[in-house]
Design a protein around this motif. Structure first.
Motif, PDB file in Angstrom:
ATOM      1  N   ILE A   1       0.839  -1.207   0.000  1.00 47.09           N
ATOM      2  CA  ILE A   1       0.000   0.000   0.000  1.00 47.09           C
ATOM      3  C   ILE A   1       0.874   1.257   0.000  1.00 47.09           C
ATOM      4  O   ILE A   1       0.635   2.219  -0.745  1.00 47.09           O
ATOM      5  N   ILE A   2       1.910   1.261   0.849  1.00 52.24           N
ATOM      6  CA  ILE A   2       2.824   2.408   0.884  1.00 52.24           C
ATOM      7  C   ILE A   2       3.499   2.588  -0.466  1.00 52.24           C
ATOM      8  O   ILE A   2       3.701   3.723  -0.948  1.00 52.24           O
ATOM      9  N   THR A   3       3.850   1.479  -1.112  1.00 50.64           N
ATOM     10  CA  THR A   3       4.492   1.544  -2.432  1.00 50.64           C
ATOM     11  C   THR A   3       3.596   2.254  -3.439  1.00 50.64           C
ATOM     12  O   THR A   3       4.050   3.136  -4.190  1.00 50.64           O
ATOM     13  N   VAL A   4       2.330   1.877  -3.484  1.00 50.86           N
ATOM     14  CA  VAL A   4       1.403   2.498  -4.425  1.00 50.86           C
ATOM     15  C   VAL A   4       1.246   3.991  -4.131  1.00 50.86           C
ATOM     16  O   VAL A   4       1.254   4.832  -5.048  1.00 50.86           O
ATOM     17  N   LEU A   5       1.118   4.356  -2.860  1.00 49.10           N
ATOM     18  CA  LEU A   5       0.970   5.765  -2.493  1.00 49.10           C
ATOM     19  C   LEU A   5       2.186   6.582  -2.914  1.00 49.10           C
ATOM     20  O   LEU A   5       2.053   7.726  -3.402  1.00 49.10           O
ATOM     21  N   LEU A   6       3.370   6.001  -2.750  1.00 49.04           N
ATOM     22  CA  LEU A   6       4.580   6.731  -3.132  1.00 49.04           C
ATOM     23  C   LEU A   6       4.680   6.893  -4.646  1.00 49.04           C
ATOM     24  O   LEU A   6       5.130   7.936  -5.140  1.00 49.04           O
ATOM     25  N   VAL A   7       4.289   5.888  -5.399  1.00 47.71           N
ATOM     26  CA  VAL A   7       4.415   5.956  -6.854  1.00 47.71           C
ATOM     27  C   VAL A   7       3.479   7.016  -7.428  1.00 47.71           C
ATOM     28  O   VAL A   7       3.886   7.843  -8.265  1.00 47.71           O
ATOM     29  N   VAL A   8       2.215   7.031  -6.998  1.00 44.90           N
ATOM     30  CA  VAL A   8       1.252   7.986  -7.563  1.00 44.90           C
ATOM     31  C   VAL A   8       1.340   9.349  -6.895  1.00 44.90           C
ATOM     32  O   VAL A   8       0.783  10.328  -7.392  1.00 44.90           O
ATOM     33  N   GLY A   9       2.028   9.418  -5.757  1.00 45.11           N
ATOM     34  CA  GLY A   9       2.163  10.693  -5.078  1.00 45.11           C
ATOM     35  C   GLY A   9       0.915  11.152  -4.356  1.00 45.11           C
ATOM     36  O   GLY A   9       0.604  12.339  -4.342  1.00 45.11           O
ATOM     37  N   PHE A  10       0.199  10.227  -3.759  1.00 44.99           N
ATOM     38  CA  PHE A  10      -1.025  10.573  -3.029  1.00 44.99           C
ATOM     39  C   PHE A  10      -0.833  10.194  -1.561  1.00 44.99           C
ATOM     40  O   PHE A  10      -0.500   9.058  -1.244  1.00 44.99           O
ATOM     41  N   GLY A  11      -1.030  11.159  -0.656  1.00 49.47           N
ATOM     42  CA  GLY A  11      -0.829  10.894   0.763  1.00 49.47           C
ATOM     43  C   GLY A  11       0.623  10.569   1.078  1.00 49.47           C
ATOM     44  O   GLY A  11       0.904   9.672   1.878  1.00 49.47           O
ATOM     45  N   VAL A  12       1.543  11.313   0.442  1.00 51.74           N
ATOM     46  CA  VAL A  12       2.968  11.000   0.586  1.00 51.74           C
ATOM     47  C   VAL A  12       3.447  11.234   2.015  1.00 51.74           C
ATOM     48  O   VAL A  12       4.269  10.471   2.545  1.00 51.74           O
ATOM     49  N   ARG A  13       2.959  12.264   2.654  1.00 46.74           N
ATOM     50  CA  ARG A  13       3.372  12.522   4.036  1.00 46.74           C
ATOM     51  C   ARG A  13       2.960  11.355   4.948  1.00 46.74           C
ATOM     52  O   ARG A  13       3.749  10.912   5.797  1.00 46.74           O
ATOM     53  N   LEU A  14       1.736  10.877   4.778  1.00 48.15           N
ATOM     54  CA  LEU A  14       1.299   9.728   5.566  1.00 48.15           C
ATOM     55  C   LEU A  14       2.119   8.491   5.224  1.00 48.15           C
ATOM     56  O   LEU A  14       2.506   7.715   6.119  1.00 48.15           O
TER      57      LEU A  14
END
Length: 245
Positions: free
Chosen positions: A161-174
């Motif tokens: 889940i963290i990987t997907v968030l980092l790739v698309v740049g959504f909720g990066v701080r979280l």
């Protein structure tokens, strides 16, 4: 002896020879008054109808004006909610909000690179954890971690889940905060524990990669995603709405 001239008989007027008048004067006056009253009633009815029509037209105009006002208010509310501004010749040009340094080219490129590298590391680890769930469970058990099986599944899913968030740049701080939390927990409960992290003959120290991952996660938590991300687009739209209000 001459004949006398014929005598011209003048007949007196005989009242009986006059035309009979069946309507008396009073009756004629009454009928004339009735006709006048009828005309007056018709005029009054016509005036009332004209007044009613005028009032109906005025009410219709007021309803249309009220409906137009309500539609204008709704349109303005939608435009305000969507952050759109209608441009006319009389409008003053509103400057575009200035982007943060991290959202410009170099900042965006640097943070995007960090996100992708960290996503690659976490993604590989997540796949390995889920692909070898039995080995992961045994590894956690040897380090005295209770409920190793659900923790192994949760760890693998969280890393992906963290990987997907980092790739698309959504909720990066979280995502950065979660990354740092996972790495720190890994260091405290597994890598370091009660043993000395410095092992003779081993380069570096135990868990040095987890320290790097925790530091990168905290950096992303502080700096954000950069301009090449969904977070940046949402942040820019919020800034425009605030400027147009």
């Amino acid at each position: 002896m001459s004949n006398p001239e014929p005598t011209k008989v003048i007949e007196e007027d005989d009242p009986a020879n006059e035309p009979t008048v069946n309507i008396s004067i009073a009756e004629a006056q009454k009928r004339a008054q009735a006709a006048a009253d009828t005309l007056a009633q018709r005029d009054a009815a016509a005036k009332q109808q004209a007044e009613a029509d005028r009032q109906a037209a005025q009410d219709a105009a007021q309803r249309k004006a009220e409906e137009a006002r309500i539609r204008e208010q709704e349109r303005a509310a939608r435009a305000k909610a969507l952050g759109t501004v209608e441009v006319s010749d009389d409008d003053v040009t509103v400057p575009v909000p200035e982007r943060h340094t991290n959202d410009k080219f170099l900042g965006s490129a640097g943070l995007a690179l960090i996100r992708l590298v960290l996503a690659a590391i976490l993604g590989v680890r997540g796949v390995q954890v889920l692909w070898n769930i039995g080995a992961t469970t045994d590894w956690l058990t040897t380090h005295s971690i209770p409920n190793a099986t659900p923790i192994a599944w949760s760890l693998g899913a969280l890393l992906l889940i963290i990987t997907v968030l980092l790739v698309v740049g959504f909720g990066v701080r979280l995502a950065g905060l979660l990354t740092a939390a996972v790495a720190i927990l890994m260091l405290v409960f597994i890598q370091w524990g009660y043993a000395n992290p410095f092992v003779a003959g081993q380069a570096g120290f135990t868990g040095d990669w987890d320290v790097v991952v925790a530091g990168v996660g905290l950096a992303l938590f502080c700096l954000g995603s950069g301009g090449w991300a969904i977070d940046a687009a949402m942040r820019f739209n919020r800034a425009k709405r605030k400027q147009y209000q």
